[in-house]
Design a protein around this motif. Structure first.
Motif, mmCIF file in Angstrom:
data_model
loop_
_atom_site.group_PDB
_atom_site.id
_atom_site.type_symbol
_atom_site.label_atom_id
_atom_site.label_comp_id
_atom_site.label_asym_id
_atom_site.label_seq_id
_atom_site.Cartn_x
_atom_site.Cartn_y
_atom_site.Cartn_z
ATOM 1 N N VAL A 119 1.149 -1.542 0.193
ATOM 2 C CA VAL A 119 -0.009 -0.447 -0.413
ATOM 3 C C VAL A 119 0.738 1.371 -0.435
ATOM 4 C CG1 VAL A 119 -1.669 1.099 1.143
ATOM 5 C CG2 VAL A 119 -1.659 -1.291 1.509
ATOM 6 N N ARG A 120 0.760 2.620 -0.586
ATOM 7 C CA ARG A 120 1.233 3.302 -0.745
ATOM 8 C C ARG A 120 0.569 4.533 -0.039
ATOM 9 N NH1 ARG A 120 4.621 2.986 -7.004
ATOM 10 N NH2 ARG A 120 5.901 1.019 -6.625
ATOM 11 N N LEU A 121 0.923 5.437 0.681
ATOM 12 C CA LEU A 121 0.738 6.117 1.367
ATOM 13 C C LEU A 121 0.989 7.563 0.552
ATOM 14 C CD1 LEU A 121 -0.432 5.401 5.215
ATOM 15 C CD2 LEU A 121 -1.721 5.105 3.161
ATOM 16 N N ILE A 122 0.293 8.496 -0.266
ATOM 17 C CA ILE A 122 0.884 9.817 -0.862
ATOM 18 C C ILE A 122 0.697 10.900 0.214
ATOM 19 C CG2 ILE A 122 1.297 11.062 -2.511
ATOM 20 C CD1 ILE A 122 1.827 8.138 -3.642
ATOM 21 N N LEU A 123 1.918 11.554 1.242
ATOM 22 C CA LEU A 123 1.375 12.691 2.207
ATOM 23 C C LEU A 123 1.291 14.010 1.199
ATOM 24 C CD1 LEU A 123 3.458 10.577 4.946
ATOM 25 C CD2 LEU A 123 0.784 11.025 4.425
ATOM 26 N N GLU A 124 0.774 15.069 1.528
ATOM 27 C CA GLU A 124 1.357 16.194 1.556
ATOM 28 C C GLU A 124 2.455 16.855 1.698
ATOM 29 O OE1 GLU A 124 -1.194 20.169 0.918
ATOM 30 O OE2 GLU A 124 -0.849 18.560 -0.022
ATOM 31 N N ALA A 125 2.963 17.609 1.472
ATOM 32 C CA ALA A 125 4.193 18.101 1.984
ATOM 33 C C ALA A 125 4.463 19.131 2.626
ATOM 34 C CB ALA A 125 4.909 18.745 0.233
ATOM 35 N N ASN A 126 5.367 19.620 3.750
ATOM 36 C CA ASN A 126 5.182 19.763 4.757
ATOM 37 C C ASN A 126 5.799 21.484 3.473
ATOM 38 O OD1 ASN A 126 4.743 19.057 7.005
ATOM 39 N ND2 ASN A 126 6.652 18.301 7.485
ATOM 40 N N PRO A 127 5.005 23.018 4.289
ATOM 41 C CA PRO A 127 4.876 23.514 3.456
ATOM 42 C C PRO A 127 6.413 24.191 3.708
ATOM 43 C CG PRO A 127 4.076 24.239 5.353
ATOM 44 C CD PRO A 127 4.143 22.705 5.349
ATOM 45 N N ASN A 128 7.374 25.177 3.157
ATOM 46 C CA ASN A 128 8.350 25.488 3.279
ATOM 47 C C ASN A 128 8.189 26.842 3.439
ATOM 48 O OD1 ASN A 128 10.178 23.254 2.167
ATOM 49 N ND2 ASN A 128 9.757 24.670 -0.233
ATOM 50 N N GLY A 129 9.534 27.428 3.901
ATOM 51 C CA GLY A 129 9.518 29.454 4.896
ATOM 52 C C GLY A 129 9.451 28.956 6.412
ATOM 53 N N GLN A 130 9.837 29.806 6.797
ATOM 54 C CA GLN A 130 9.630 30.458 8.435
ATOM 55 C C GLN A 130 8.211 30.571 8.953
ATOM 56 O OE1 GLN A 130 11.852 30.421 10.736
ATOM 57 N NE2 GLN A 130 13.658 29.382 9.469
ATOM 58 N N GLY A 131 7.277 30.033 9.665
ATOM 59 C CA GLY A 131 6.346 30.531 10.127
ATOM 60 C C GLY A 131 5.880 29.850 9.560
ATOM 61 N N ARG A 132 4.996 29.368 9.087
ATOM 62 C CA ARG A 132 4.172 27.967 8.848
ATOM 63 C C ARG A 132 3.799 26.496 9.265
ATOM 64 N NH1 ARG A 132 4.858 28.099 1.773
ATOM 65 N NH2 ARG A 132 2.863 27.417 2.336
ATOM 66 N N PRO A 133 2.984 26.626 8.863
ATOM 67 C CA PRO A 133 2.834 25.435 10.473
ATOM 68 C C PRO A 133 3.219 23.903 10.282
ATOM 69 C CG PRO A 133 0.480 26.156 10.525
ATOM 70 C CD PRO A 133 1.675 27.175 9.667
ATOM 71 N N PRO A 134 3.252 22.756 9.961
ATOM 72 C CA PRO A 134 3.548 21.704 9.116
ATOM 73 C C PRO A 134 2.045 20.967 9.178
ATOM 74 C CG PRO A 134 4.520 21.764 11.595
ATOM 75 C CD PRO A 134 4.113 22.444 11.511
ATOM 76 N N VAL A 135 2.589 20.114 8.144
ATOM 77 C CA VAL A 135 1.209 19.961 7.497
ATOM 78 C C VAL A 135 1.120 17.646 8.611
ATOM 79 C CG1 VAL A 135 0.723 20.853 6.250
ATOM 80 C CG2 VAL A 135 1.467 19.512 5.489
ATOM 81 N N ASN A 136 2.382 17.933 8.671
ATOM 82 C CA ASN A 136 2.818 16.060 9.191
ATOM 83 C C ASN A 136 3.975 16.741 10.192
ATOM 84 O OD1 ASN A 136 2.012 14.436 6.557
ATOM 85 N ND2 ASN A 136 3.519 15.910 6.032
ATOM 86 N N TYR A 137 3.438 16.348 11.438
ATOM 87 C CA TYR A 137 3.971 16.380 12.599
ATOM 88 C C TYR A 137 3.691 15.671 13.997
ATOM 89 C CZ TYR A 137 0.165 18.744 13.926
ATOM 90 O OH TYR A 137 -1.799 18.737 14.764
ATOM 91 N N LEU A 138 4.351 15.673 15.134
ATOM 92 C CA LEU A 138 4.169 15.244 15.806
ATOM 93 C C LEU A 138 4.549 16.099 17.037
ATOM 94 C CD1 LEU A 138 7.489 14.695 17.896
ATOM 95 C CD2 LEU A 138 7.580 13.100 16.419
#
Length: 305
Positions: A119-138
């Protein structure tokens, strides 16, 4: 980590794993538009997880879920022969640590009956740049408000490739779970960063409908040689028919070859059987499983025949 693991059970040290076991295998009919029910089946793909002592949240943003027929493991991402289970217009955000003894349905698809291996899970990329919150995180239990980005190499193109065999049977609804064990799927890099790896995700395919289940867990261990892979069966008391079955692969850790395993099964009394080439068969004592709780077996020590 040396190898990934695929099983209808999941490990204590990590996973989404890709992942085990509770969407029902339901009897029914599938196929439409003149397609023969003998050549297609319906597959439901769900997500569940194990808990973590270290992490408070593990959040992933899923763009697409694909399955890979056996023999096409090296196919390109855009290969038309890889069925797309679901493609989200807006990424599907999941905190996997909220899913213990629960399942979240990711998608359903009618597809050719047969054997599948990935199974392949395609994830959204974390945004680049300061102050932009990640979308994949812990977040850590010691700092629950601090979002630490997860590094997901290749997950935006080829996806997290979760290995494990499962079967789509013709004319019925089959189901698999991706069992995510964060303790294995998330690897600290030593500089404060964390990688998300598919080795901590397992594919589980239950053999019976599971509306309320608990888990039977342990760690397969050898201290003197690599056992490579092991077949595992979970069999109810007074029965010879397993309710869970699959394969676990070893990883070398602290001079031991280990393979954590967890079978999610309905409440009842079970034995767990392990067979690895070059080792004596193992059978656990009869162990009670209660819905909503884990029944630990501890270390399952492999021995010479």
């Amino acid at each position: 980590m040396k190898r990934s693991r695929g099983f209808l059970v999941a490990g204590r040290f990590g996973i989404l794993w890709l992942a085990v076991l509770a969407l029902a295998l339901l009897q029914g009919c599938s196929g439409s538009g003149g397609t023969s029910v003998s050549s297609t089946g319906t597959l439901k793909v769900g997500l569940t997880d194990k808990q973590s002592d270290e992490f408070a949240q593990v959040v992933v943003s899923i763009k697409e879920v694909r399955v890979v027929p056996a023999g096409l493991e090296n196919a390109a991402d855009n290969d038309a022969r890889l069925p797309v289970v679901v493609s989200y217009a807006t990424p599907h955000v999941v905190d996997v640590l909220t899913l213990r003894f629960q399942q979240e349905l990711l998608g359903t698809i009618v597809l050719p009956a047969g054997s599948y291996s990935q199974v392949r899970l395609i994830l959204e990329a974390n945004p680049n740049g300061q102050g932009r919150p990640p979308v994949n995180y812990l977040t850590l239990k010691t700092a629950p408000t601090v979002q630490i980005p997860l590094t997901t190499p290749s997950a935006q193109q080829s996806g997290l490739k979760v290995l494990g065999s499962f079967t789509v049977r013709p004319g019925i609804i089959s189901a698999i779970l991706l069992d995510f064990d964060p303790n294995t799927a998330i690897v600290a890099r030593g500089n404060g960063d964390y990688n998300l790896k598919p080795t901590g995700i397992r594919i589980v395919q239950p053999a019976t409908p599971l509306t309320s289940f608990g888990s039977l867990s342990g760690t397969i261990v050898s201290t003197f040689k690599d056992w490579s892979s092991a077949s595992v069966l979970v069999v109810p008391q007074a029965s010879s028919t397993p309710v869970a079955a699959g394969t676990v692969f070893s990883n070398l850790s602290s001079n031991r070859w280990i393979g954590p395993v967890t079978a999610f099964v309905p409440g009842g009394i079970y034995r767990l059987h392990v067979q690895a080439r070059g080792f004596a068969p193992y059978s656990s004592p009869l162990t009670a499983v209660t819905a909503g709780a884990d029944s630990p077996l501890g270390d399952i020590l492999l021995s010479v025949p």
